[in-house]
Every structure is written in structure tokens, then in C-alpha cells.
Design a protein around this motif. Structure first.
Motif, PDB file in Angstrom:
ATOM      1  N   VAL A  44      -4.362  22.418  19.046  1.00  0.00           N
ATOM      2  CA  VAL A  44      -5.297  22.615  20.152  1.00  0.00           C
ATOM      3  C   VAL A  44      -4.602  22.507  21.511  1.00  0.00           C
ATOM      4  N   VAL A  45      -3.588  21.644  21.608  1.00  0.00           N
ATOM      5  CA  VAL A  45      -2.992  21.360  22.913  1.00  0.00           C
ATOM      6  C   VAL A  45      -2.391  22.611  23.549  1.00  0.00           C
ATOM      7  N   LEU A  46      -1.894  23.555  22.750  1.00  0.00           N
ATOM      8  CA  LEU A  46      -1.352  24.783  23.332  1.00  0.00           C
ATOM      9  C   LEU A  46      -2.461  25.608  23.976  1.00  0.00           C
ATOM     10  N   GLY A  47      -3.613  25.708  23.312  1.00  0.00           N
ATOM     11  CA  GLY A  47      -4.718  26.447  23.896  1.00  0.00           C
ATOM     12  C   GLY A  47      -5.188  25.831  25.206  1.00  0.00           C
ATOM     13  N   LEU A  48      -5.217  24.503  25.268  1.00  0.00           N
ATOM     14  CA  LEU A  48      -5.646  23.821  26.482  1.00  0.00           C
ATOM     15  C   LEU A  48      -4.623  23.971  27.609  1.00  0.00           C
ATOM     16  N   ALA A  49      -3.352  24.030  27.226  1.00  0.00           N
ATOM     17  CA  ALA A  49      -2.290  24.126  28.233  1.00  0.00           C
ATOM     18  C   ALA A  49      -1.940  25.565  28.590  1.00  0.00           C
ATOM     19  N   ALA A  50      -2.587  26.548  27.946  1.00  0.00           N
ATOM     20  CA  ALA A  50      -2.207  27.959  28.135  1.00  0.00           C
ATOM     21  C   ALA A  50      -2.276  28.386  29.599  1.00  0.00           C
ATOM     22  N   GLN A  51      -3.398  28.110  30.272  1.00  0.00           N
ATOM     23  CA  GLN A  51      -3.519  28.540  31.662  1.00  0.00           C
ATOM     24  C   GLN A  51      -2.582  27.764  32.592  1.00  0.00           C
ATOM     25  N   PRO A  52      -2.459  26.426  32.467  1.00  0.00           N
ATOM     26  CA  PRO A  52      -1.464  25.723  33.294  1.00  0.00           C
ATOM     27  C   PRO A  52      -0.042  26.225  33.077  1.00  0.00           C
ATOM     28  N   LEU A  53       0.322  26.568  31.844  1.00  0.00           N
ATOM     29  CA  LEU A  53       1.658  27.093  31.573  1.00  0.00           C
ATOM     30  C   LEU A  53       1.850  28.454  32.236  1.00  0.00           C
ATOM     31  N   LEU A 251      -9.390  34.187  12.826  1.00  0.00           N
ATOM     32  CA  LEU A 251     -10.315  33.827  13.904  1.00  0.00           C
ATOM     33  C   LEU A 251     -10.020  32.424  14.422  1.00  0.00           C
ATOM     34  N   THR A 252      -9.782  31.481  13.509  1.00  0.00           N
ATOM     35  CA  THR A 252      -9.512  30.101  13.912  1.00  0.00           C
ATOM     36  C   THR A 252      -8.286  30.017  14.815  1.00  0.00           C
ATOM     37  N   SER A 253      -7.224  30.748  14.465  1.00  0.00           N
ATOM     38  CA  SER A 253      -6.000  30.705  15.265  1.00  0.00           C
ATOM     39  C   SER A 253      -6.236  31.270  16.661  1.00  0.00           C
ATOM     40  N   VAL A 254      -7.061  32.300  16.763  1.00  0.00           N
ATOM     41  CA  VAL A 254      -7.379  32.872  18.072  1.00  0.00           C
ATOM     42  C   VAL A 254      -8.219  31.892  18.889  1.00  0.00           C
ATOM     43  N   ILE A 255      -9.150  31.222  18.232  1.00  0.00           N
ATOM     44  CA  ILE A 255      -9.973  30.232  18.926  1.00  0.00           C
ATOM     45  C   ILE A 255      -9.110  29.077  19.423  1.00  0.00           C
ATOM     46  N   LEU A 256      -8.187  28.611  18.582  1.00  0.00           N
ATOM     47  CA  LEU A 256      -7.313  27.515  18.986  1.00  0.00           C
ATOM     48  C   LEU A 256      -6.464  27.897  20.193  1.00  0.00           C
ATOM     49  N   THR A 257      -6.007  29.151  20.226  1.00  0.00           N
ATOM     50  CA  THR A 257      -5.093  29.581  21.281  1.00  0.00           C
ATOM     51  C   THR A 257      -5.811  30.092  22.525  1.00  0.00           C
ATOM     52  N   TRP A 258      -6.962  30.781  22.339  1.00  0.00           N
ATOM     53  CA  TRP A 258      -7.532  31.548  23.436  1.00  0.00           C
ATOM     54  C   TRP A 258      -8.964  31.195  23.838  1.00  0.00           C
ATOM     55  N   LEU A 259      -9.686  30.408  23.054  1.00  0.00           N
ATOM     56  CA  LEU A 259     -11.092  30.200  23.393  1.00  0.00           C
ATOM     57  C   LEU A 259     -11.292  29.543  24.760  1.00  0.00           C
ATOM     58  N   PRO A 260     -10.530  28.485  25.119  1.00  0.00           N
ATOM     59  CA  PRO A 260     -10.716  27.947  26.475  1.00  0.00           C
ATOM     60  C   PRO A 260     -10.442  28.990  27.554  1.00  0.00           C
ATOM     61  N   SER A 261      -9.424  29.835  27.344  1.00  0.00           N
ATOM     62  CA  SER A 261      -9.119  30.882  28.323  1.00  0.00           C
ATOM     63  C   SER A 261     -10.242  31.916  28.380  1.00  0.00           C
ATOM     64  N   THR A 276     -14.336  21.546  27.897  1.00  0.00           N
ATOM     65  CA  THR A 276     -15.407  20.744  27.301  1.00  0.00           C
ATOM     66  C   THR A 276     -16.211  21.573  26.300  1.00  0.00           C
ATOM     67  N   MET A 277     -16.508  22.821  26.651  1.00  0.00           N
ATOM     68  CA  MET A 277     -17.287  23.695  25.761  1.00  0.00           C
ATOM     69  C   MET A 277     -16.496  24.123  24.528  1.00  0.00           C
ATOM     70  N   PHE A 278     -15.202  23.895  24.546  1.00  0.00           N
ATOM     71  CA  PHE A 278     -14.364  24.194  23.394  1.00  0.00           C
ATOM     72  C   PHE A 278     -14.906  23.529  22.129  1.00  0.00           C
ATOM     73  N   GLY A 386      -3.164  36.795  14.640  1.00  0.00           N
ATOM     74  CA  GLY A 386      -4.287  36.544  15.534  1.00  0.00           C
ATOM     75  C   GLY A 386      -3.920  36.301  16.991  1.00  0.00           C
ATOM     76  N   PRO A 387      -3.175  35.224  17.305  1.00  0.00           N
ATOM     77  CA  PRO A 387      -2.919  34.909  18.715  1.00  0.00           C
ATOM     78  C   PRO A 387      -2.160  35.996  19.456  1.00  0.00           C
ATOM     79  N   TYR A 388      -1.133  36.571  18.819  1.00  0.00           N
ATOM     80  CA  TYR A 388      -0.318  37.578  19.515  1.00  0.00           C
ATOM     81  C   TYR A 388      -1.103  38.866  19.756  1.00  0.00           C
TER      82      TYR A 388
END
Length: 444
Positions: A44-53, A251-261, A276-278, A386-388
Motif C-alpha cells: 500500500v505504501v507505494l500507492g500512497l507515496a505515488a503522488q509525492p514521489l 484489479l487489486t494491484s491497480v487499486i493498491l498502486t493507483w486508487l488514491p491517485s 482516507t477513502m482508500f 495491472g499497474p504498468y
């Protein structure tokens, strides 16, 4: 003798079960849930950090997606080797070593962040996380009989939801107030803390291969099953369930990587709101998983065919998930999109505990870790694309909202295919009887 009783009698019958095993079983299950929560927190941490990165280093969506897919490539590769890894030592020491390795994999990004470091560290994390899912399920199932494995399996699978409901908002708060590096530090320290608890608590369960290895047969014969893994992999239940979980894990991998974005850039929510809505889809998933798993174990104990509750129920849940995802581009309201993603994901999540229980039903216990490893490797292969692919679609889209919606729609079509395969093919009781017949033939 019932079919289930007959099935338990071949290379599965527990001996010397302690009278206090149920309370201990659930206590150790809770510790394993905690490990799986850490496991998902690392994802999950990569998805959360995606935009800051992206903001700090100028990474593109495709580059973040590539790092996510590289992780799942390593996850799949090492998952196929679970049977080999399980022979290196006891579950106690193997899981402890894997957790320490996860902690170490967090460190490079903390001290020397770059795209190359991100990709290499996620690849190494995937290598060390690959065998863990099958081993965690094997350890859990060793304390629960075949007829009662859907509910403990749901608790293990709930770790993904716990990560999104509790861990993700906490890490999101840490990122907003202390930066994304602090979130990586938190996950590293959490792995070390879990090891300290695990090493002082674990003992093998009465329904596992490790228990068998500690018991000497009166006639001195081996308790190992003569069935080869290929015979288990070729069963319709394995094939149908594997196709289903592959599609849903995409789907799960895309959600983990991209849902917050998606929530932030595609739907217009703030970063804190998006993080939070994640957890909202996972709240629905918890209700669906525990409801269907509890009911499934009750039906199993009453002799209802597992074709229904470990085949048709998860198959139709995934079908509903696919329909929801295919509908996303036609929804104009951000709130309705969040609701539809949440409902679809929640209904689809039931494939994890129910199909894992289905695979455990057809396996002799000494083949469970290896078979689950192969099964879960097929599952996590969905994360390779999924993510790529989602990142490429977002980069090429006119706007982020359209890009994310199209990515989820394509995955929804894949889910419809996987659901159809499961509905047609999965029948654990039928295939368990076939495997038991092969065992009897080979041992007489």
C-alpha cells in the motif's frame, strides 16, 4: 462415512489434537493476520507515496506503474518456489526471516531514493514477499480442519482490508505531516516488532504437515502423499479458481498502486481525503468476506456441496465485480464512482478466502504449501500487467479521470472472463474425491 470424512481420512487426519487447540488456533491466527497486514502495508505504501514521489522526482505515471509491476513480477517468480522454500526450515523461522527481509527492503528508498533504487527495492521486496502468502495460509490452516477453513482464511485475507482501512489512513497522515520517507520507516520497524512477537508464540498446528513430521507412525511408514503437484494443478478446480483470482488480483494491484491517485487526480478529492477513502472499498470487502466465509463453513459442516459455497458464490461475486468496473466510464458523479468501485471490489474480494479454502480442500496436507504457492503465483501474475498498463493508459488519456476509468473498465472485462471460468469449472468436492482415489491407488 460422508464424502468429507472420507476426504479427511487420506493423508489429512489429525492426531493428538490438544483440547485447548481452538483458543490457541485463533490466537495464532491473529498473529498471522498481523503479518499479512504488514505484508499489505508494504504494498500500500507505494500507492500512497505515488503522488509525492512524482512531485519530488518528476516520475511519470508509467514509471510508478513500472515499479509496481516489477514488484509483482518478483512476487510471482518467488511464489512459484514456495514448495522449495518450505523445505528450508520450519514455518517459524522462515516467516521470521521473510519479515526481517521486508524491513531491510524499505531502507534503500529512505536513504538514497531514485527511480533505479525504487525499482530494485520493490523487486527485492517482491522476491521476499512471494512465498509468504502461501506460507501464512499453510500456517493458519494447520490449526483449522478442512471443513472450517473459509472463516480463518477470511481473517487472513482481511489483512488487505485492514491495511486500507487502518494502515493506509495512518500512513497517509504520516506522509502528509512527516513526508513519504517516514512511512517507509514505520513499515520497516513494524516488521521487526512483529518478529519479536512471532518467535515467542508460534508452534505447529495439529492439521499441518509439521505436526505429521513430529509424529511417528506405528508401522513406521511415511505419511507423505504420493500425489505430484502437477496432478493438483490440472484439476478443473485449480484451473478455474486460478483464472478467477488472476483477473481479480489484476484489479487489486491497480487499486493498491493507483486508487488514491484516481480519487485525487481523477475525481478531485484532496490528498488526505483520497488516502482516507482508500479504505472504503475494504470496508465493503470485510462484510462480504466474513459473511460468505462464515456461511460457507456452516454449510460445509452440514454437508452442503462445496461446489456451491466455494465455487458458485465467489464466481458470481467476481461477476458482479466485473459488471461494476465495466460501468465506471458511464458514471458522472465522483461519489457514485467511489460507491461503485467499493461495491465491486468488496464483492470480488470473496474469491480470495473461498478459493484458497477450495484449493486446501483438494490438497493432501504435505502438498498444501507448494500447491498454494503455485496457485498464488498465478494469482499475483495479474499484478505484472495491472499497474504498468494502467499507468500507460493514464499517461495517454486526455485527462486523468478518463484514463483511470478506462483502465478499470478493461480490468472489469478481464474479471468477467475469470468469473465465467470459475462458475463453470470449480467443484472442490469432486476434485478432492478424484485426488483421494489417486492416493489410494498409489498406496495399495
Amino acid at each position: 462415512m460422508s464424502d468429507l470424512a472420507s476426504h479427511e481420512s487420506v493423508a489429512r487426519k489429525p492426531r493428538d489434537v490438544p483440547t485447548d487447540s481452538r483458543s490457541k488456533a485463533w490466537g495464532l491466527t491473529a498473529i498471522l493476520v498481523a503479518l499479512y497486514t504488514v505484508n499489505y502495508g508494504d504494498k500500500v505504501v507505494l500507492g500512497l507515496a505515488a503522488q509525492p514521489l512524482r512531485e519530488e522526482f518528476g516520475f511519470t505515471a508509467s514509471q510508478i506503474g513500472l515499479a509496481g509491476s516489477i514488484f509483482f513480477l518478483a512476487l510471482t517468480m518467488s511464489g512459484l518456489l514456495t514448495g522449495v522454500v518450505s523445505r528450508w526450515g520450519s514455518l517459524k523461522w522462515i516467516l521470521a526471516a521473510l519479515a526481517i527481509a521486508w524491513a531491510l527492503c524499505m531502507l534503500p528508498m529512505i536513504f538514497a531514493a531514485s527511480l533505479a533504487v525504487l525499482i530494485v527495492s520493490r523487486f527485492l521486496l517482491g522476491l521476499f514477499e512471494g512465498p509468504s502468502s502461501a506460507l501464512i495460509h499453510t500456517a493458519t490452516y494447520s490449526w483449522h480442519p478442512v471443513a472450517k477453513r473459509a472463516l480463518p482464511g477470511a481473517f487472513i485475507t482481511s489483512a488487505a482490508s485492514i491495511s486500507k482501512i487502518l494502515v493506509a489512513p495512518a500512513l497517509g497522515w504520516v506522509i502528509v505531516h512527516h513526508g513519504w520517507r517516514a512511512a517507509f520507516v514505520v513499515m520497516s520497524l513494524t516488521s521487526v516488532l512483529w518478529c519479536a512477537i512471532w518467535l515467542t508464540s508460534w508452534s505447529p498446528g495439529p492439521y499441518g504437515a509439521e505436526h505429521d513430521a513430529s509424529v511417528t507412525d506405528p508401522d513406521g511408514t511415511s505419511t507423505a502423499s504420493p500425489i505430484r503437484w502437477i496432478a493438483l494443478i490440472k484439476t478443473p478446480t485449480f484451473i478455474g479458481a486460478a483464472l478467477a483470482v488472476f483477473s481479480f488480483y489484476t484489479l487489486t494491484s491497480v487499486i493498491l498502486t493507483w486508487l488514491p491517485s484516481y480519487f485525487e487526480k481523477g475525481l478531485g478529492y484532496s490528498r488526505l481525503e483520497a488516502n482516507t477513502m482508500f479504505g472504503i472499498p475494504s470496508m465493503v470487502a470485510l462484510v462480504a468476506m466474513f459473511g460468505t466465509s462464515f456461511l460457507g463453513d456452516r454449510l460445509m459442516a452440514r454437508g452442503v456441496s462445496s461446489r456451491i459455497h466455494r465455487g458458485l458464490v465467489p464466481g458470481f461475486g467476481l461477476l458482479a465485480c466485473g459488471i461494476a468496473m465495466v460501468s465506471l466510464p458511464y458514471i458522472g458523479s465522483p461519489a457514485m464512482v467511489v460507491a461503485l468501485v467499493s461495491l465491486g471490489y468488496g464483492l470480488g474480494t470473496i474469491v480470495f478466502p473461498l478459493f484458497n479454502a477450495a484449493i486446501s480442500e483438494i490438497c493432501p496436507r504435505d502438498k498444501l504449501a507448494g500447491t498454494l504457492g503455485i496457485f498464488l503465483a498465478f494469482m499475483t501474475a495479474g499484478g505484472l500487467i495491472g499497474p504498468y498498463v494502467a499507468g500507460r493508459i493514464v499517461d495517454a488519456a486526455v485527462n486523468p479521470a478518463d484514463g483511470y476509468a478506462l483502465a478499470f473498465q478493461l480490468i472489469g472485462i478481464l474479471a468477467l472472463i475469470g468469473a465465467s471460468a470459475a462458475i463453470v469449472l470449480v467443484d472442490p468436492r469432486r476434485d478432492a474425491q478424484k485426488i483421494d482415489t489417486l492416493v489410494r491407488t498409489a498406496t495399495h
